[in-house]
Design a protein around this motif. Structure first.
Motif, PDB file in Angstrom:
ATOM      1  N   THR A 189       0.847  -1.207   0.000  1.00 34.86           N
ATOM      2  CA  THR A 189       0.000   0.000   0.000  1.00 34.86           C
ATOM      3  C   THR A 189       0.874   1.246   0.000  1.00 34.86           C
ATOM      4  O   THR A 189       0.596   2.184  -0.705  1.00 34.86           O
ATOM      5  CB  THR A 189      -0.889   0.006   1.255  1.00 34.86           C
ATOM      6  N   MET A 225      -0.149   6.305 -14.230  1.00 32.89           N
ATOM      7  CA  MET A 225      -1.289   5.682 -14.936  1.00 32.89           C
ATOM      8  C   MET A 225      -0.899   5.535 -16.403  1.00 32.89           C
ATOM      9  O   MET A 225      -0.509   6.511 -17.048  1.00 32.89           O
ATOM     10  CB  MET A 225      -2.534   6.576 -14.796  1.00 32.89           C
ATOM     11  N   ARG A 254      -3.344   0.204 -17.710  1.00 30.43           N
ATOM     12  CA  ARG A 254      -3.976   0.344 -16.384  1.00 30.43           C
ATOM     13  C   ARG A 254      -5.371   0.937 -16.548  1.00 30.43           C
ATOM     14  O   ARG A 254      -6.354   0.453 -15.972  1.00 30.43           O
ATOM     15  CB  ARG A 254      -3.037   1.205 -15.542  1.00 30.43           C
ATOM     16  N   ASN A 262      -9.055   7.699  -8.127  1.00 34.49           N
ATOM     17  CA  ASN A 262      -8.776   6.514  -7.307  1.00 34.49           C
ATOM     18  C   ASN A 262      -9.867   6.323  -6.257  1.00 34.49           C
ATOM     19  O   ASN A 262     -10.421   5.234  -6.107  1.00 34.49           O
ATOM     20  CB  ASN A 262      -7.404   6.701  -6.638  1.00 34.49           C
ATOM     21  N   TYR A 309      -9.436  -1.792   0.175  1.00 37.19           N
ATOM     22  CA  TYR A 309      -9.608  -0.339   0.178  1.00 37.19           C
ATOM     23  C   TYR A 309      -9.775   0.225   1.588  1.00 37.19           C
ATOM     24  O   TYR A 309     -10.417   1.237   1.786  1.00 37.19           O
ATOM     25  CB  TYR A 309     -10.814   0.036  -0.685  1.00 37.19           C
ATOM     26  N   MET A 342     -13.292   5.405  -7.940  1.00 42.84           N
ATOM     27  CA  MET A 342     -13.369   4.014  -8.395  1.00 42.84           C
ATOM     28  C   MET A 342     -13.486   3.051  -7.206  1.00 42.84           C
ATOM     29  O   MET A 342     -14.235   2.065  -7.255  1.00 42.84           O
ATOM     30  CB  MET A 342     -12.138   3.661  -9.234  1.00 42.84           C
ATOM     31  N   LYS A 343     -12.788   3.369  -6.114  1.00 43.79           N
ATOM     32  CA  LYS A 343     -12.875   2.505  -4.930  1.00 43.79           C
ATOM     33  C   LYS A 343     -14.312   2.503  -4.395  1.00 43.79           C
ATOM     34  O   LYS A 343     -14.868   1.447  -4.068  1.00 43.79           O
ATOM     35  CB  LYS A 343     -11.910   2.999  -3.841  1.00 43.79           C
ATOM     36  N   LYS A 361       0.143   1.731  -4.500  1.00 41.10           N
ATOM     37  CA  LYS A 361      -1.030   2.243  -3.772  1.00 41.10           C
ATOM     38  C   LYS A 361      -1.964   3.023  -4.696  1.00 41.10           C
ATOM     39  O   LYS A 361      -3.131   3.220  -4.393  1.00 41.10           O
ATOM     40  CB  LYS A 361      -0.604   3.093  -2.576  1.00 41.10           C
ATOM     41  N   ASP A 362      -1.454   3.452  -5.874  1.00 35.43           N
ATOM     42  CA  ASP A 362      -2.366   4.179  -6.775  1.00 35.43           C
ATOM     43  C   ASP A 362      -3.170   3.206  -7.628  1.00 35.43           C
ATOM     44  O   ASP A 362      -4.002   3.616  -8.414  1.00 35.43           O
ATOM     45  CB  ASP A 362      -1.560   5.122  -7.668  1.00 35.43           C
ATOM     46  N   GLU A 363      -2.890   1.889  -7.451  1.00 37.92           N
ATOM     47  CA  GLU A 363      -3.637   0.916  -8.267  1.00 37.92           C
ATOM     48  C   GLU A 363      -4.869   0.420  -7.503  1.00 37.92           C
ATOM     49  O   GLU A 363      -4.937   0.516  -6.287  1.00 37.92           O
ATOM     50  CB  GLU A 363      -2.723  -0.258  -8.630  1.00 37.92           C
ATOM     51  N   LEU A 364      -5.822  -0.127  -8.263  1.00 37.68           N
ATOM     52  CA  LEU A 364      -7.104  -0.554  -7.635  1.00 37.68           C
ATOM     53  C   LEU A 364      -7.066  -2.066  -7.381  1.00 37.68           C
ATOM     54  O   LEU A 364      -6.308  -2.768  -8.010  1.00 37.68           O
ATOM     55  CB  LEU A 364      -8.250  -0.183  -8.565  1.00 37.68           C
ATOM     56  N   ASP A 377      -7.651   1.727   3.140  1.00 35.91           N
ATOM     57  CA  ASP A 377      -6.933   2.998   3.248  1.00 35.91           C
ATOM     58  C   ASP A 377      -7.660   4.112   2.519  1.00 35.91           C
ATOM     59  O   ASP A 377      -7.117   5.185   2.300  1.00 35.91           O
ATOM     60  CB  ASP A 377      -5.519   2.840   2.664  1.00 35.91           C
ATOM     61  N   VAL A 418      -5.230   9.395  -2.879  1.00 34.40           N
ATOM     62  CA  VAL A 418      -4.304   9.302  -4.018  1.00 34.40           C
ATOM     63  C   VAL A 418      -4.760  10.260  -5.114  1.00 34.40           C
ATOM     64  O   VAL A 418      -4.000  11.076  -5.614  1.00 34.40           O
ATOM     65  CB  VAL A 418      -4.271   7.848  -4.551  1.00 34.40           C
TER      66      VAL A 418
END
Lengths: 10, 212
Positions: free
Chosen positions: A2, B1, B5, B60, B48, B63-64, A7-10, B50, B56
């Motif tokens: 993380t 990105m 991705r 981000n 998720y 989408m979470k 950490k910027d990825e899902l 965090d 971020v």
């Protein structure tokens, strides 16, 4: 991990 | 990105929207595994955590929230919405998915990048997502053939992580020290589990009939 550069990825 | 991705996230979003469309408009979850949906809700809830502590980007966070909201509302629909629940194939959807949760948790406690609460649960979510599709694939084999929407849902869900693998390859070659074996292996296992589904799904396109 993380805090790292994933950490910027899902 | 990078483009891979973004394509991965859009494919994942599309899979969720296709499933919500099916369940919300035609009030049917025929051929859909509730157990896979429950596992995905756990995947997003543990990945998720965090969402409120580390910001971020708007994208981000948005989408979470979409993935959290949709996965829990799909579980709610399939469990408690009368019309939808009636179309749920309880007798066939019998994969012991809780047997997947504990081994993933133990594995996350053993193999992780950092031994912190958030990190272990994040790693757990990676392992769990890799196997979360199993109840759905088992249900697929028991259900003679499935409707197009369910087939498209599974195809998009399987494709998104494959695009993430391309994203990791791209980042490996463009970012120094970008090495994450845990994420890579979990993502590869997840995508490989769809291999035979992809095979039959493409046959359908060639043969022009439903997914047998």
């Amino acid at each position: 991990s993380t805090e790292s550069d994933l950490k910027d990825e899902l | 990105m990078n483009i891979f991705r973004l394509a991965g996230d859009m494919t994942h979003l599309a899979s969720v929207l296709v499933l919500l469309l099916k369940i919300h408009t035609i009030k049917s979850c025929a051929g859909v595994s509730l157990r896979t949906q429950e596992l995905y809700a756990i995947v997003f809830a543990t990945r998720y955590l965090d969402i409120f502590t580390s910001f971020v980007s708007v994208y981000n966070t948005f989408m979470k929230l979409v993935f959290l909201g949709s996965s829990f509302s799909i579980v709610w629909y399939m469990r408690y919405h009368k019309a939808v629940h009636r179309t749920y194939d309880r007798e066939q959807d019998t994969f012991r998915h809780w047997f997947l949760v504990l081994p993933c948790l133990v594995l996350a406690l053993l193999i992780h990048e950092k031994f912190t609460f958030l990190e272990v649960l994040w790693t757990f979510s990676l392992y769990l997502e890799a196997v979360a599709i199993l109840p759905q694939l088992v249900l697929l084999q028991r259900t003679r053939n499935i409707d197009n929407l369910t087939g498209q849902y599974i195809f998009l869900l399987g494709g998104y992580r494959g695009l993430y693998i391309l994203n990791w390859i791209y980042r490996y070659f463009t970012e120094p020290h970008f090495v994450h074996w845990i994420t890579w292996i979990a993502g590869l296992v997840q995508t490989l589990l769809y291999a035979d589904f992809f095979y039959y799904y493409f046959l359908r396109f060639i043969g022009g009939r439903g997914v047998e």
